[in-house]
Design an enzyme around this catalytic site. Structure first.
Site, mmCIF file in Angstrom:
data_model
loop_
_atom_site.group_PDB
_atom_site.id
_atom_site.type_symbol
_atom_site.label_atom_id
_atom_site.label_comp_id
_atom_site.label_asym_id
_atom_site.label_seq_id
_atom_site.Cartn_x
_atom_site.Cartn_y
_atom_site.Cartn_z
ATOM 1 C CG MET A 36 91.033 -48.762 -17.812
ATOM 2 S SD MET A 36 92.221 -48.459 -16.507
ATOM 3 C CE MET A 36 91.217 -47.580 -15.355
ATOM 4 C CB SER A 37 93.905 -46.720 -23.084
ATOM 5 O OG SER A 37 93.723 -45.574 -22.275
ATOM 6 C CB VAL A 38 92.264 -52.196 -24.493
ATOM 7 C CG1 VAL A 38 91.784 -53.204 -25.520
ATOM 8 C CG2 VAL A 38 93.631 -52.601 -23.933
#
Lengths: 422, 422
Positions: A136-138
């Site tokens: 995801m936002s990683v």
């Protein structure tokens, strides 16, 4: 955030053990029974099925390979040391263990590195050492790092307007923005991730990018590029007033990177980082119907390769016997962004932090910085303690307020514990 | 055959160089221009776009990982020797080179091994050493080998009825068939791959399995399992009368394998072969909407791992310092099936051949056997010459008659050349 769960934080939900996707038996059987099926449809796109899906995204949607390349796998030495009973104290004054934290945060896999050695490694549910998980936002921190490398190499001038590289964006919110504003997310853009609002832009974003199953009545943009061209400025604000965390900025950055390098993001990330750091396994991006990678949240890696990348960052870019990333790029990230611009965003658990090149930069005193995914996915670096923690997780609540307190307390307690080791 | 091209062999088509998918610029640009786009839609599902798609299937459809596992990569020693000018003589008496053969067969990647060394390796178009390519019916030989292993290990009794393992098939063509009949494809089943016939079963097969884009008016079975339950016996024939090459038999075998092992095919193939042989890269299966692997033609591998598997087979199962596959399994395959039952199938280019455990078994004198994909994908083993050739290709014509003559002549000339080397 790609797969909204639409849970309220007050909703009672199954705990880590009760929601264990292996125990649930999702997708087991030939064919699996109807009540164990998970399809790429809106009805299946939620907790607890999400706990299986985040480790099996490629079975649901088209993806692009990030090749580990033909080279040898880099060494990730192990010196195992059971830290699961290291204690921390919660907000109510109760003593808990590191294992408690992993359970509270619905951890799917967690690895601790100290002084370059893997000292702890644990998998839950359907995860295992060679199975990728959705970051995801990683993902944004990977893309931000690529952008910062290109700025360092002077292939991108971050003071230039975005439209110097992508003129197609002239009539969008980005028509008068600079690349630096994109890199640090100080863009004024009308983009809401409020899933309770049927008009929120996130619906068109996710459905055009293919990262969310389409509702039958979807008639919005068909591709990610089409969607990006619809983004308007938030008329109440100017760019650079403050930090606004908006996933679409990473998609814009990815567009710039593709234009400048002439390569798909999947190829450039493979060549520039994945191959050089000696990844053990291929990674992959979710892609839309014309092969465009979801740069804001669609990256999937095995846990040990996330750890390798964390170590690249902690070691100022040096890993696998080479300078994978210029040290100046890491130094720039670690110095952080403008704290005065970050503060108005009001993150209660991130007071005093800032945002730079799509990394979250914390306590200066210990050289703390993070890549953060909304369901608890995280790369956490504590430079002073020479500690890197990588975690894949599938927390039911997409909420910093719930996820951060146990995570921060346990990570800082572990850093202290490791510093006290002789 | 998963992606029909519906070309007649008389149709004039672009040659290897003219149809080169890299030169065509498919999917290049951000976004690619409209005339360079390839989507998973019926209109794009043909030559020459197919030349890009066969090396990029995962960007078009959901897939399942076949993990290389956590172990080291096995050694594939190189002793390069340019054999591209080795000559062969075509049916008209003209002398041609090995390179001519590669061009005539629209080769995407080819590797020659002699006495265990890679002596030649060449990539064309969009292929490269770390990019998987669709193996199509070469997939069947992987699945047949797994089936034969389970028979050898007495986990499957090949004399038992299919419905002993999969009772759900009682009312289908397989209701009175044995496992051995499935393994050797002597099943009487109404299954046509005639793409000119709108009622051919292949349409429902491919669309239910997700290996062909669905037409808008598709209302057939939604999953591969649903489709398999519709298969009826060919009332004019009994099982075991002769060999009938039918892709669906491999899907039935895969169902038996999943039932017996309790694992997805992707996991069992990883554990039983891919990890043991020390594959360098993950492979992948195309899957349907509920994660069922396309066992009849949906496997994708990098070329060098196809070579490793070829060497496992040539070396009677011994590779990477271990007995990857029991030698008796390979010996059984090499002995071949019933030639009298194979002959009525009328393969003009395969006279005297037979079919055993989903391998094509050729000239006894040289211990020749093959895994064969319809667009020229192939594992070719010549035991006497200690030669393994693996090829990925994307020939416009799905035809043995066109593909075999140059291939057979060139491969046999190369075997002779290698045997004459001191």
């Amino acid at each position: 955030m790609n797969i909204p769960t639409k849970l309220n934080v007050q909703d009672p939900v199954e705990d880590q053990d009760q929601s264990d996707p292996a125990k649930k038996g999702w997708m087991v059987g030939c064919p699996p029974p109807a009540d164990k099926l998970i399809k790429f449809i809106p009805a299946d796109n939620k907790f607890p099925k999400m706990r299986w899906s985040l480790a099996n995204i490629r079975q649901l949607v088209p993806t692009a390979q990030i090749s580990r390349g033909p080279g040898p796998i880099s060494n990730l030495p192990t010196r195992y040391h059971d830290i699961s009973n290291v204690t921390w104290v919660d907000a109510e004054g109760k003593t808990k263990t590191f294992m408690d934290m992993m359970n509270l945060t619905y951890t799917d896999g967690l690895m601790v590195l100290h002084k370059g050695n893997v000292i702890y490694e644990k998998y839950f549910g359907v995860m295992n050492p060679t199975k990728p998980h959705l970051a995801m936002s990683v993902t944004k921190s990977f893309v931000g790092t690529l952008g910062a490398i290109l700025v360092h190499e002077k292939l991108i001038d971050d003071t230039k307007p975005v439209i110097h590289y992508v003129p197609e964006l002239a009539k969008t919110a980005y028509g008068d923005a600079t690349v630096r504003q994109v890199l640090d997310m100080t863009i004024s853009v009308k983009y809401s991730e409020d899933y309770t609002d049927p008009n929120a832009e996130v619906w068109n974003y996710s459905q055009s990018a293919g990262s969310m199953p389409r509702f039958e009545d979807y008639h919005g943009p068909q591709t990610l590029y089409e969607f990006l061209l619809t983004l308007e400025k938030d008329k109440e604000h100017q760019h650079d007033e403050r930090f606004w965390y908006k996933t679409v900025n990473t998609e814009i950055l990815a567009w710039i990177i593709r234009r400048v390098t002439g390569k798909p993001l999947a190829i450039y990330l493979s060549e520039r980082i994945w191959q050089r750091m000696g990844a053990a396994d291929d990674a992959y991006f979710m892609v839309d119907s014309i092969g465009t990678e979801s740069a804001g949240g669609g990256y999937n890696t095995c846990l040990h390769d996330l750890a390798r990348f964390g170590e690249v960052m902690r070691n100022r870019g040096y890993f696998n016997g080479q300078q994978v990333i210029p040290s100046e790029v890491i130094d720039d990230i670690k110095r952080g962004g403008d704290k005065a611009k970050f503060a108005p965003a009001g993150y209660e658990t991130l007071k005093g932090w800032s945002y730079r090149n799509m990394w979250w930069v914390g306590q200066d005193a210990v050289g703390e910085f993070e890549a953060r995914g909304i369901h608890g996915q995280r790369i956490h670096i504590n430079s002073k303690a020479e500690m890197t923690i990588v975690r894949y997780a599938s927390h039911p609540h997409a909420s910093n307020i719930i996820n951060d307190p146990p995570t921060q307390a346990a990570y800082r307690a572990l850093a202290q514990y490791l510093e006290n080791l002789k």
